[in-house]
Design a protein around this motif. Sequence first.
Motif, PDB file in Angstrom:
ATOM      1  N   ASN A 281       8.287  19.637  14.065  1.00 41.77           N
ATOM      2  CA  ASN A 281       9.764  19.811  14.360  1.00 41.77           C
ATOM      3  C   ASN A 281      10.517  18.616  13.362  1.00 41.77           C
ATOM      4  O   ASN A 281      11.707  18.854  13.111  1.00 41.77           O
ATOM      5  CB  ASN A 281      10.198  19.736  15.471  1.00 41.77           C
ATOM      6  N   GLN A 287      15.701  28.383  10.455  1.00 42.77           N
ATOM      7  CA  GLN A 287      16.087  29.091  11.891  1.00 42.77           C
ATOM      8  C   GLN A 287      17.093  28.012  12.616  1.00 42.77           C
ATOM      9  O   GLN A 287      17.594  28.573  13.503  1.00 42.77           O
ATOM     10  CB  GLN A 287      14.759  29.162  12.720  1.00 42.77           C
ATOM     11  N   ASN A 288      17.070  26.799  12.148  1.00 45.43           N
ATOM     12  CA  ASN A 288      17.739  26.065  13.008  1.00 45.43           C
ATOM     13  C   ASN A 288      18.947  25.433  12.179  1.00 45.43           C
ATOM     14  O   ASN A 288      19.444  24.337  12.345  1.00 45.43           O
ATOM     15  CB  ASN A 288      16.635  24.546  13.525  1.00 45.43           C
ATOM     16  N   THR A 302      16.701  18.988  13.455  1.00 41.60           N
ATOM     17  CA  THR A 302      15.188  18.693  13.555  1.00 41.60           C
ATOM     18  C   THR A 302      14.851  17.744  14.493  1.00 41.60           C
ATOM     19  O   THR A 302      15.670  17.198  15.052  1.00 41.60           O
ATOM     20  CB  THR A 302      14.635  18.132  12.188  1.00 41.60           C
ATOM     21  N   PHE A 332      11.098  24.077  17.739  1.00 38.23           N
ATOM     22  CA  PHE A 332      12.616  24.539  17.974  1.00 38.23           C
ATOM     23  C   PHE A 332      12.448  25.803  17.145  1.00 38.23           C
ATOM     24  O   PHE A 332      11.667  26.289  16.154  1.00 38.23           O
ATOM     25  CB  PHE A 332      13.606  23.685  17.274  1.00 38.23           C
ATOM     26  N   ALA A 335      18.934  28.191  16.497  1.00 37.42           N
ATOM     27  CA  ALA A 335      19.996  27.175  16.836  1.00 37.42           C
ATOM     28  C   ALA A 335      21.380  28.139  16.990  1.00 37.42           C
ATOM     29  O   ALA A 335      21.501  28.892  15.964  1.00 37.42           O
ATOM     30  CB  ALA A 335      20.012  25.865  16.104  1.00 37.42           C
ATOM     31  N   VAL A 345      19.667  24.828  21.398  1.00 35.61           N
ATOM     32  CA  VAL A 345      18.510  24.835  20.392  1.00 35.61           C
ATOM     33  C   VAL A 345      17.527  25.247  21.343  1.00 35.61           C
ATOM     34  O   VAL A 345      17.071  24.584  22.174  1.00 35.61           O
ATOM     35  CB  VAL A 345      18.330  23.711  19.490  1.00 35.61           C
ATOM     36  N   LYS A 346      16.744  26.468  20.756  1.00 34.33           N
ATOM     37  CA  LYS A 346      15.731  26.754  21.759  1.00 34.33           C
ATOM     38  C   LYS A 346      14.306  25.697  21.707  1.00 34.33           C
ATOM     39  O   LYS A 346      14.170  25.357  20.478  1.00 34.33           O
ATOM     40  CB  LYS A 346      14.936  28.142  21.037  1.00 34.33           C
TER      41      LYS A 346
END
Length: 356
Positions: A281, A287-288, A302, A332, A335, A345-346
Motif C-alpha cells: 500500500n 484507484q485511490n 497510501t 486499499f 477511495a 477507502v476500501k
Amino acid sequence: MTYHERFNNTLAIWTAFGGRGNLILPIPTLKWEKRYYHHFGYPQTGSATRIDVFDNGQAQIAVYRAQNPRMSYFNHQTDQWTIVDVPWWNHGIPEILWAGDGVFLARIVGLANIIASFDGITWHNAGFCRGAQNHMETGAYDITRNVGVVSWWWYKSPVYYSFDSLTERTEWTLTGSDGNSVPIFKYMTAHKGTFVGVVGGDKSIAVASSASPWAWTTTIPEDPLDHRYMYIRSVNNKLFVHRFRYHGSPGNFSVNLCVLNDSATQLIETNLSHYGDLADNRAPNPQNIVWMKDWGKYALFTQNMLYASADGIYWEGVEQPGFALTPHGNMFGGAIYVPGDGFYVKGNGFVYYAPY
C-alpha cells in the motif's frame, strides 16, 4: 526521473508544471476509523465481509460483495447510508464495472446482464452480453455519446458495446471475437471522448474513440525496459496509470504513478514512486485518487499517508496515523469523498472512514 525516447522529457515537464514549492492549502491530518457492512445497513450474509465504495460523480454507493437483494447509497438529505431494494441482486453477487460521469455499470456474477443506475437507487437491466457470463472484467461509459463498453477477459478478445438506452434490455454488440482485431482488457476507463485500456498482459495501452468502440489502436506499445501498467483511471479530466517494472527477484519492483496525455500517447512520471513488493500500500495507486472540488486539488491515499496535488504530477503528503493495512498484500481498493461527510477507502473486510 527517467526519460524514454517515446515520451516527453519528464524533468522539463516537471519544472513547467511547478515541481517546486508548497501547496497553498494545508493537507489535513484526519481521524480514521473502521466501518463494516452493518455501518452501511447490511445484515451479514454468510462469511462475506467485503464492502466496495464507488462514486459516479453524482451519487455514492457501498456494495456488499454477497448475494443480497439491496443496495446502499448515501442519502444527502439525511446524511445517512440508506438501503434500497434492488431485486436484481437476488440473482447473484453484484460487481461494479464502471463508476463515472453520472453512471454506474454493474454485472451480476454468473450472468451476462448489464445492470445500470444513475443515482444508486433505481437499477435498470441495461442489456445483456451474449455468452459473457463470468468473464466480464471491466467497463466504461461515455455520457457525451451515450455509449458503454465492457471487456470479456478470456482466451479470445471480445469487447461488447451499446449505444442503446441504459434503461432498456437490449443485446450489446460483440466485436473482436476473432481473437485478433480487439485487445483483451483488464483495466479500462473513459476519457474525453475515448475509451482507454491496459491491454491483457499489462504491457501496452490502447485507445478507441467512443464513436467507434470496435476500432482500437495501440498508443503505447511494449517497451524494451519491460514496463507494465495497471489501474488506469480518468479523474477530473486527468488520465492516471500505475506503471511498474520487475527487477528480477521477488519483491523487487519499481512502481510509479504516471499521468498520460489526453491521447494516451505520452506518459509523464509523477514524483510518487515505490520500490519493493508490488502488493504494498505504499505504492501510489490510481484507484485511490479522488478529486477534491473544494480544494481544487487531487487527493491520493497510501499507507499512513494523504497526498494532494494541483496538477496530478507534483504531490505533497501528510502522515495519517492509524491509516494502514497489515500485512502487505491487503490492499486499499478504491477511495471516495462524500461532500459534507468524509472520506471512505476500501480496506480488507472493512472500509476506512474519516470525517471531513
